[in-house]
Scaffold this active site. Structure first.
Site, mmCIF file in Angstrom:
data_model
loop_
_atom_site.group_PDB
_atom_site.id
_atom_site.type_symbol
_atom_site.label_atom_id
_atom_site.label_comp_id
_atom_site.label_asym_id
_atom_site.label_seq_id
_atom_site.Cartn_x
_atom_site.Cartn_y
_atom_site.Cartn_z
ATOM 1 N N CYS A 146 0.822 -1.210 0.000
ATOM 2 C CA CYS A 146 0.000 0.000 0.000
ATOM 3 C C CYS A 146 0.857 1.262 0.000
ATOM 4 O O CYS A 146 1.673 1.450 0.901
ATOM 5 C CB CYS A 146 -0.918 0.013 1.215
ATOM 6 S SG CYS A 146 -2.532 -0.601 0.777
ATOM 7 N N CYS A 167 -3.293 7.899 -40.671
ATOM 8 C CA CYS A 167 -2.012 7.201 -40.838
ATOM 9 C C CYS A 167 -0.987 8.134 -41.462
ATOM 10 O O CYS A 167 0.177 8.155 -41.085
ATOM 11 C CB CYS A 167 -2.192 5.939 -41.682
ATOM 12 S SG CYS A 167 -2.918 6.243 -43.308
ATOM 13 N N CYS A 207 1.199 3.636 -37.945
ATOM 14 C CA CYS A 207 0.025 3.845 -38.803
ATOM 15 C C CYS A 207 -1.052 2.815 -38.504
ATOM 16 O O CYS A 207 -2.246 3.134 -38.454
ATOM 17 C CB CYS A 207 0.420 3.821 -40.278
ATOM 18 S SG CYS A 207 1.261 2.308 -40.778
ATOM 19 N N CYS A 229 -4.904 3.682 -37.151
ATOM 20 C CA CYS A 229 -5.985 3.403 -38.102
ATOM 21 C C CYS A 229 -7.244 2.953 -37.348
ATOM 22 O O CYS A 229 -7.192 2.015 -36.560
ATOM 23 C CB CYS A 229 -5.562 2.314 -39.081
ATOM 24 S SG CYS A 229 -6.877 1.885 -40.256
#
Lengths: 436, 484
Positions: free
Chosen positions: A134, A347, A393, A397
């Protein structure tokens, strides 16, 4: 139907899906609901000396309309007494003998560790999980991540727990450390039976721009919270794999960090997890999400021909190598399916401004017409000779399977950076010229 | 019996409420997040005013509706009305690539309305008055969308524009002629205020040719922009056209704007002659005012209608009926001289595409109201009177250079319906804006840099980025820095 049952260091559960230690595992009521929904195990909300919490406690990072892509909290361990918690564990175990109930513990002295570990076994818990992770509140009192961040301290406290342990001991590790394998090795050398990771990450999710106080807001101030939820999955996967792959660790792993569905779970298992723990997704949607986790994992295992979930475990671990051993002669290039292209040209601009300038906008004639393309509107065309195969790219896309990264034959034999350095040292090759 | 109103104020308020309710902020953000932020977004290309749509949508998604409105209004001063009256499915939304990805385009019109409403509601001034003034004065004749588009652009270029409007309020058809459920006139009047706030002077109730001569304006001003719009409704040329109960569609729609709704008379059985978009507006409006039966009569077939599909669907859903291949021959009157019906005949289209009446098919249908919606006259007569030397095309519209609004007369520029023959509001704004840039070039000798439509298409050859006045030209960059 594949067999989903697991055995993690002697802790058995009907499936690998455990409710992680946190708000959803605070009470017997919740544990009953979880098991009724189909969860295989519950790691109880951390038991220790009762604490006092603040209000408010949670905050989130929303992303593009998606709520709680990331989540954090400043809630401490259980605010109920150990007596209440252990009594309820006994009740739950009585009703669910074949499901896993693990007591998460956090105390300070050796005596208290002995007492709480024994208490856990006495009430019928299947194991204990030592909360060394924690990152808020408890660490200021020398517990939680204050323990997990120092391998020597980890080792000593694990050894205290082991002195009293008659049931399996899992050590929960903090990611707020430079190299998590050091902490994992410390747990191992002290005799821990398993590790679980990751706990939450130090974080500030957002600053309220009206009052300039970060969330969660507590009377004009805030504090660093523990970050979790889908956004932390990549960090968790990285650490799980690192521990799974470390020859000095070699402990069963319970994977934690952003798991929201069966796919996430399958990835954690493929990277070496035996069980997986879920908290934020339950906080978002409730226990019912386990239904698709079980079904989805089952269908996936069936589709791959696995008859039990153990066969998936760790399969992806050895596919991660050091960078220096990757093949420098491997080549991928982007190929665009013009029948699918809708003409957003994301792209193009991604490659042009964000990557390697290998896509041109050209006259569309002769390339077919995708569903959304306006006739005559320029289309993106990859200059394959210049494409470095970076994937960008295909990542931007928005259409599935429109840009495919295709492996091409370079005709060159495999050569890693290590091979390359060795060959040059032997005078067998000249340095590869730098990119223009 | 004269025509009477049919419904009470409450029913009418419900019937003529705006068709598409505004998006809540949350709805807008969810919708905005659907936008892909295309590089050379087809929606920009499809917008005649070239609003940088992906940029303004991104701003909405990012919690900056003020910036979104600035992006919209800097390209289209009538962004608020265009958000409501543009046939978006034919323009930006029709080009949206998300339409092809998901079957449903990003709701660009509603998002544009969200942003422009935001600045109107909060009285935010997002466009700046220019700091420098040229002291050039331009008379803008007609306070409709073309005139407003021209005047606003001129003001932002530092010129003093004075708008001459014959009606009591500017805004043209946006104020007086848009179907009520598409847009309340208040939106148009707010836009007029916006144009005023840029420093444009309005002279309403002044008719050029009657109250002031064009020669006077030519003398007093450095240039004149003609944005006269179209004239009166086209006559049917059949007997009975002057009967009470026969009204032009434009006048019918204007009535709704001029009078309290419950005082607007409508027939029990209404015939609408024509099937263009204005005819469809008349059908829907008559139906919503409480007419029992509304029949649109068109001399050609359903496929030949010039009305947009969504308008046609709306009218059909409202219970409007359609009679194709029929033509009125005479408007019939009863003893009291009021309309009682139409004498009609069936038609057919011959091989050459001409419509002819089929002999022996005459029939009579009872109506108590006839709305004519077969188009509006060009302003040829008025233009001849104002400027005898102005060249008109064979339709009677002003001959003008599309890019600059120039006419054959040196100081005279034109745009909007009086020049293009009658198109959408957004086309008129775009032409007004182009003409303002033409006037600026004429007066200053400097072209305004940047295309009116900041298309990012073909970045290699033209402007890239959305910058209006300083477009990045990739070709120039490549010349200077080389291409990697």
């Amino acid at each position: 139907m594949a067999d989903l049952s697991i055995n993690l260091a002697g802790i058995k559960s009907p499936n690998p899906f455990w409710v992680a230690s946190g708000p959803p595992s605070n009470t017997a009521y919740q544990a009953h609901r979880a098991f009724e929904a189909g969860w295989g195990g519950v790691v109880w909300k951390t038991i220790g000396e009762p604490i006092v919490n603040v209000s408010s406690r949670y905050s989130a990072m929303n992303l593009g309309g998606v709520r709680m892509a990331g989540f954090n909290n400043i809630e401490l361990i259980s605010d109920r007494s150990p007596e209440t918690n252990f009594r309820e564990i006994a009740e739950v175990k009585k009703r669910w003998p074949n499901h896993a109930v693990i007591a998460s513990l956090m105390v300070d002295t050796r005596e208290r560790w002995h007492e709480f570990v024994k208490w856990s076994a006495d009430v019928g818990a299947d194991g204990v999980e030592l909360n060394f992770g924690c990152p808020h509140g408890m660490c200021e009192r020398g517990m939680g991540s204050a323990v997990g961040q120092q391998p020597a301290v980890t080792e000593r406290i694990v050894s205290w727990a082991m002195e009293a342990a008659t049931i399996p001991v899992i050590v929960k590790l903090t990611p707020n450390i430079t190299d998590i394998t050091y902490a994992a090795r410390a747990a191992k050398s002290a005799g821990a039976n398993a590790i679980s990771l990751i706990n939450t990450i130090n974080s500030i999710t957002q600053v309220n721009l009206d009052n300039l106080v970060p969330e969660p807001f507590v009377a004009g101030f805030s504090t660093h919270g523990g970050y979790c939820g889908p956004a932390v999955k990549p960090i968790a996967l990285n650490m799980v794999q690192s521990c799974a792959d470390d020859p000095e660790v070699q402990l069963p792993i319970s994977g934690i960090g952003g798991i929201s569905n069966w796919r996430d779970a399958a990835e954690f298992i493929a990277l070496g997890s035996t069980s997986v723990q879920v908290c934020t997704a339950i906080m978002h949607y409730g226990f019912r999400i386990v239904e698709d986790m079980v079904e989805g994992l089952n269908d996936y295992l069936d589709s791959k021909g696995f008859t039990n979930v153990a066969q998936l475990r760790g399969l992806a671990v050895p596919t991660l190598k050091k960078w220096e051993s990757l093949d420098l002669h491997y080549q991928r290039i982007a190929r665009i399916n013009y029948d699918k292209c809708i003409g957003c040209n994301l792209c193009y601009i991604a490659c042009e401004d964000g990557a390697h300038q290998c896509i041109d906008l050209v006259d569309p004639n002769g390339y077919g017409l995708g569903p959304g393309r306006v006739p005559g509107k320029p289309i993106p065309k990859v200059r394959e000779n210049d494409c470095v195969g970076c994937n960008l790219c295909s990542l931007v896309c928005p259409v599935d399977n429109c840009i495919t990264m295709t492996s091409i034959e370079t005709g060159k034999p495999r050569m890693s950076w290590t091979d390359y350095q060795a060959k040059m040292a032997r005078g067998e090759m000249m340095p590869i010229p730098p990119h223009p | 019996m004269p025509l009477s109103p049919k419904l009470g104020p409450e029913a009418l308020a419900a019937n003529l409420a705006e068709l598409h309710p505004a998006l809540t902020t949350q709805e807008a953000v969810i919708e905005a997040n659907r936008c892909l932020f295309c590089f050379d977004a087809p929606c920009i290309k499809a917008c005649p005013t070239g609003i940088d749509i992906p940029s303004f949508i991104k701003k909405i998604a990012n919690g900056n509706p003020t910036g979104a409105a600035r992006a919209i209004l800097s390209a289209n001063i009538l962004g608020a009305s265009c958000a409501r009256v543009c046939p978006t499915s034919e323009l930006c939304e029709g080009a949206c690539v998300v339409l092809d990805l998901e079957g449903d385009p990003v709701k660009i019109g509603l998002l544009q309305r969200h942003a422009t409403d935001h600045v109107h509601e909060h009285h935010l001034q997002v466009l700046k008055k220019p700091s420098a003034h040229t002291n050039r004065r331009i008379a803008v004749i007609g306070g409709g969308p073309a005139g407003l588009g021209c005047a606003a652009e001129l003001a932002q270029l530092g010129h003093q524009a004075v708008v001459f409007e014959k009606k009591p309020n500017a805004g043209g058809l946006n104020t007086y002629g848009i179907a009520y459920y598409k847009m309340k006139p208040q939106v148009s009047l707010e836009e007029v205020e916006l144009v005023k706030s840029l420093g444009v002077e309005f002279r309403c109730g002044v008719e050029v040719g009657r109250d002031v001569s064009l020669a006077q304006l030519e003398q007093e001003f450095d240039a004149v922009f003609l944005g006269l719009g179209l004239g009166a409704g086209t006559r049917l040329g059949i007997p009975g056209e002057q009967l009470p109960g026969v009204i032009d569609a434009i006048d019918f729609i204007e009535q709704i704007h001029a009078e309290p709704l419950h005082q607007v008379p409508v027939g029990e059985r209404v015939a609408v002659i024509g099937c263009g978009n204005t005819a469809i507006d008349a059908v829907t409006q008559a139906k919503r005012l409480g007419a029992q039966t509304v029949l649109a009569i068109y001399r050609r077939g359903e496929d030949d209608m010039s009305a947009y599909d969504f308008e046609y669907e709306l009218a059909k859903n409202d219970g409007g009926q359609f009679l194709f291949h029929a033509v009125p021959l005479e408007i019939l009157a009863g003893k009291d001289g009021r309309v009682t019906g139409l004498r009609l005949a069936r038609t057919q289209v011959n091989a050459a595409g001409k419509v002819g009446i089929i002999p022996g098919t005459e029939f009579v249908e009872p109506f108590d109201m006839v709305i004519k919606a077969v188009g509006q006259e060009k302003q040829a007569a008025l233009l001849k009177k104002l400027l005898p030397k102005l060249e008109l095309d064979k339709r009677g519209a002003v001959k003008y250079d599309f890019a600059t609004g120039r006419t054959n007369l040196p100081k005279i520029f034109a745009g909007g319906d009086c020049a293009n023959g009658g198109r959408e509001v957004v086309n008129a704004v775009a032409e007004g804006k182009r003409a303002a840039r033409g006037i600026h070039a004429f007066l200053s000798g400097h072209e305004v840099t940047g295309p009116v439509q900041p298309s990012r298409l073909g970045a290699k050859n033209g402007a890239a980025g959305s910058g209006f006045d300083h477009p990045i030209r990739v070709k120039e960059l490549e010349e200077e820095f080389g291409k990697p």
